[in-house]
Design a protein around this motif. Sequence first.
Motif, PDB file in Angstrom:
ATOM      1  N   LEU A   1      -6.523   2.369  -4.667  1.00 47.85           N
ATOM      2  CA  LEU A   1      -6.558   2.894  -3.295  1.00 47.85           C
ATOM      3  C   LEU A   1      -7.973   3.307  -2.887  1.00 47.85           C
TER       4      LEU A   1
ATOM      5  N   LYS B   1       0.826  -1.204   0.000  1.00 49.79           N
ATOM      6  CA  LYS B   1       0.000   0.000   0.000  1.00 49.79           C
ATOM      7  C   LYS B   1       0.866   1.261   0.000  1.00 49.79           C
TER       8      LYS B   1
ATOM      9  N   TRP C   1      -9.527  -0.133  -1.511  1.00 49.57           N
ATOM     10  CA  TRP C   1      -8.348  -0.919  -1.151  1.00 49.57           C
ATOM     11  C   TRP C   1      -8.705  -2.333  -0.692  1.00 49.57           C
TER      12      TRP C   1
END
Length: 506
Positions: free
Chosen positions: A463, A444, A466
């Motif tokens: 994102l 991430k 996610w």
Amino acid sequence: HDLKNINPDARIHVKLVAEVGVGTIAAGVAKGHADVVLISGHDGGTGASPESSIKHAGLPWELGIAETQQVLVANGLRSRIMVQTDGQLKTGRDAVMATLLGAEEYGFATSALVVSGCIMLRKCHMNTCSVGIATQDPELRKQFAGKPEHLVSYFTFVAEEMREIMAHLGFRTVNEMIGRTDILDFQDADDHWKAQGMDFSRLLHRQESGDASEPVYCDRKQDHGLEKALDHQLISQAKPALDEKKTVRIDLPINNSNRTVGAMLSGKIAKAFGEDGLPDDTININLTGSAGQSFGAFLARGINVKLMGDTNDYMGKGMSGGRIVVRPHAEATFVPEDNIIIGNVAMYGATGGEVFINGIAGERFCVRNSGVKTVVEAVGDHGCEYMTGGVAVVLGSTGRNFGAGMSGGIAFVYDKDDCFEISFNDGMADMEAVTDPEDISLLKGLIEDHKKYTGSTPATEILADWSAALKRFKKIMPRDYRRVLEERKRRAEEGTERELEAVGNG
């Protein structure tokens, strides 16, 4: 060209094995602007070489040197490249023979090792040399009995013998002797049944230069074209950073005739500050246009390069630090994640740094990567081939044979259509879901950095959702790498990690 950029003061050597046709290859080496071509004979070979290779590979250096000299002189190339030879040279007579055939530099290896105490145990690669030469073991290194005076004495005798033979033949300088095969003679072996019909005429042919300005020995330096390098402007504008470690910003245009951009600047940093380089974000370079080959090669820590445009093959080759960001020009009308923006073989042999690519990479992306952390939006065939370290994140499709020969590092692939398995080579690595908290945090974080530096649409979409996107990522983990990490972790817990780290690699 890349090597000369990173260190303009170094001589670039190319080593060739003596074999039929080596002269043609040597001519190509000279045209490629190498400074030295080394013709290596079959008699040599380190103690780490297999016995079969030592006994049965290659040809005598005499044949290779004779052919190389004749081809280089005939093509007007001899004056700009040094010719060196090695392969069990031991005496001044050997050096004279090599010179008359066309060499001007000579490599003495085995004999120098013997003078230093080598007893030919033939286990140089095992870290167990009992005379302390080919080992990193502190106890074995205490057995080393060699002294500089021994080598000085040996090479003094070699040089003296060579001077005596030169005086006997009537030569004052080595340059006068080079290529004078007419001085050599051979015993008539026609009557011996093993050598009936042997013809030495081609070996002993004296190739004359057809141009008075082109001698049969090296008398000039290669023109590497370094004065045209864009790095001269980078170095000039980065002077406050090089002298006082001040932060600088550089904005320049670039075109595809600018090769190896960043290498010469990185070489200056390496000479001044060693492998630690400069503090992060010290030199910030913004380039606009289409870069040539080897963009960002050997990039050092402290340099950030942002390219608005595209680049050719070998981007980031050998980089050891810094950051490279490649994204399309702001006025580009194409969709970045659907178009190739960098060429093949990116990050070849790189050992550190970060790379963010807002577009598709060509084939062999991250081949032999040993430490770079990178994010790209799709790759061609053979991605992460022979990778040994670092982290690669692919936010889209891959070509075939992904992960072939991958022995280290980690790759994360966003398998949106659940079809990555057919492209994955499972010979040395496993494919698995991303579940480890450390892996999730690493993945991430890299995607967030990718979005920050490139404004990537795929990164933004991933994102935004996610938790769902994470389930589509596949982790590629080499089996041997996993075993090493587990072993290190176990030894760290037991307090014996130093023992593992001390094991030599030969």
